[in-house]
Design a protein around this motif. Structure first.
Motif, PDB file in Angstrom:
ATOM      1  N   LYS A  68       0.834  -1.212   0.000  1.00 47.99           N
ATOM      2  CA  LYS A  68       0.000   0.000   0.000  1.00 47.99           C
ATOM      3  C   LYS A  68       0.866   1.259   0.000  1.00 47.99           C
ATOM      4  N   LYS A  69       1.965   1.228   0.731  1.00 48.38           N
ATOM      5  CA  LYS A  69       2.856   2.392   0.761  1.00 48.38           C
ATOM      6  C   LYS A  69       3.515   2.625  -0.597  1.00 48.38           C
ATOM      7  N   LEU A  70       3.917   1.552  -1.245  1.00 42.71           N
ATOM      8  CA  LEU A  70       4.539   1.689  -2.561  1.00 42.71           C
ATOM      9  C   LEU A  70       3.540   2.191  -3.603  1.00 42.71           C
ATOM     10  N   GLU A  71       2.305   1.715  -3.509  1.00 39.64           N
ATOM     11  CA  GLU A  71       1.277   2.205  -4.423  1.00 39.64           C
ATOM     12  C   GLU A  71       1.028   3.685  -4.201  1.00 39.64           C
ATOM     13  N   ARG A  72       1.064   4.108  -2.935  1.00 42.02           N
ATOM     14  CA  ARG A  72       0.848   5.516  -2.627  1.00 42.02           C
ATOM     15  C   ARG A  72       2.014   6.374  -3.122  1.00 42.02           C
ATOM     16  N   ILE A  73       3.239   5.843  -3.035  1.00 41.90           N
ATOM     17  CA  ILE A  73       4.391   6.570  -3.570  1.00 41.90           C
ATOM     18  C   ILE A  73       4.200   6.815  -5.067  1.00 41.90           C
ATOM     19  N   GLY A  74       3.694   5.810  -5.778  1.00 47.23           N
ATOM     20  CA  GLY A  74       3.417   5.987  -7.196  1.00 47.23           C
ATOM     21  C   GLY A  74       2.447   7.129  -7.440  1.00 47.23           C
ATOM     22  N   ASP A  75       1.402   7.214  -6.613  1.00 42.17           N
ATOM     23  CA  ASP A  75       0.438   8.312  -6.741  1.00 42.17           C
ATOM     24  C   ASP A  75       1.106   9.668  -6.504  1.00 42.17           C
ATOM     25  N   LEU A  76       1.980   9.719  -5.516  1.00 38.32           N
ATOM     26  CA  LEU A  76       2.660  10.980  -5.199  1.00 38.32           C
ATOM     27  C   LEU A  76       3.574  11.418  -6.339  1.00 38.32           C
TER      28      LEU A  76
END
Length: 228
Positions: free
Chosen positions: A189-197
């Motif tokens: 989930k954190k890596l997916e959020r980094i992609g969004d950022l």
């Protein structure tokens, strides 16, 4: 008094420094995760103070730039974009920090089989590649380079979407491995959020270079697609 061009270049270099620092934080978090290196994880946690300090400095310097020079046109777009980019980078650093905290506090070895089927290494590499691309786009002030990250973000989104189904299946088969599944899900989930950022940062670079607000156009395209 410092000239507008000198001040802008100083701000630009601070942005490059923040990009490099946050990229290194994620790289170290990845290495610590796969090698269970608590010392490297501790380094990421300690370095978070540098990330936070640079975040505050950039924010203050952007405010000072606006107050001193009353910028217009591209100079104004640059400083507004940098403030948002800085905000998103600080959050990238937060996620690297969070992954490193898991390594120290949970310290749950993950089976290689699970890492492979969950495509965790691919997620880390995609996120780091996106940060490399966006750094180049920022340094070159190149909207075309910035757009490269949108396709790579789709890879992260697909892996993230499939992860819940995989975990649901695996936890029924191996309920004793629940700690591993929870840790993996949190990291994914954190890596997916980094992609969004990073895609947010790309949108700001495009805004700065082309005066185009991409996120609104993307929303309209998505709505039309649903209606059709």
């Amino acid at each position: 008094m410092i000239s507008l061009d000198q001040h802008r270049e100083a701000l630009n270099q601070s942005g490059v420094e923040m990009l490099s620092l946050c990229r290194k934080q994620l790289e170290n978090a990845r290495d610590a995760f796969f090698t269970h290196d608590s010392d490297l994880a501790e380094e990421v946690i300690r370095t978070e103070n540098r990330v936070n300090a640079l975040d505050l400095k950039i924010d203050r310097d952007c405010e000072r730039f606006i107050a001193l020079h009353n910028p217009v046109a591209s100079d104004l777009r640059f400083v507004l974009a940098l403030r948002k980019i800085n905000f998103d980078l600080e959050r990238v650093g937060d996620h690297a920090y969070g992954i490193s905290k898991y390594i120290i506090e949970v310290d749950t070895p993950i089976e290689d089989r699970l890492l492979e089927i969950m495509r965790v290494e691919e997620m880390f590499e995609s996120a780091l590649s996106m940060l490399d691309d966006i750094t180049d786009a920022y340094i070159e002030a190149d909207a075309k380079l910035a757009r490269k990250v949108f396709k790579k973000d789709k890879v992260l989104n697909k892996i993230n979407m499939k992860s819940f189904k995989i975990i649901s299946t695996e936890v029924r088969i191996n309920p004793e491995s629940i700690d591993q599944f929870l840790l993996l899900f949190s990291v994914i989930k954190k890596l997916e959020r980094i992609g969004d950022l990073v895609t947010n940062i790309a949108e700001e670079i495009i805004f700065f270079r082309e005066a185009e607000v991409v996120k609104h156009r993307k929303k309209k395209t998505f709505k039309r697609g649903k209606e059709e």
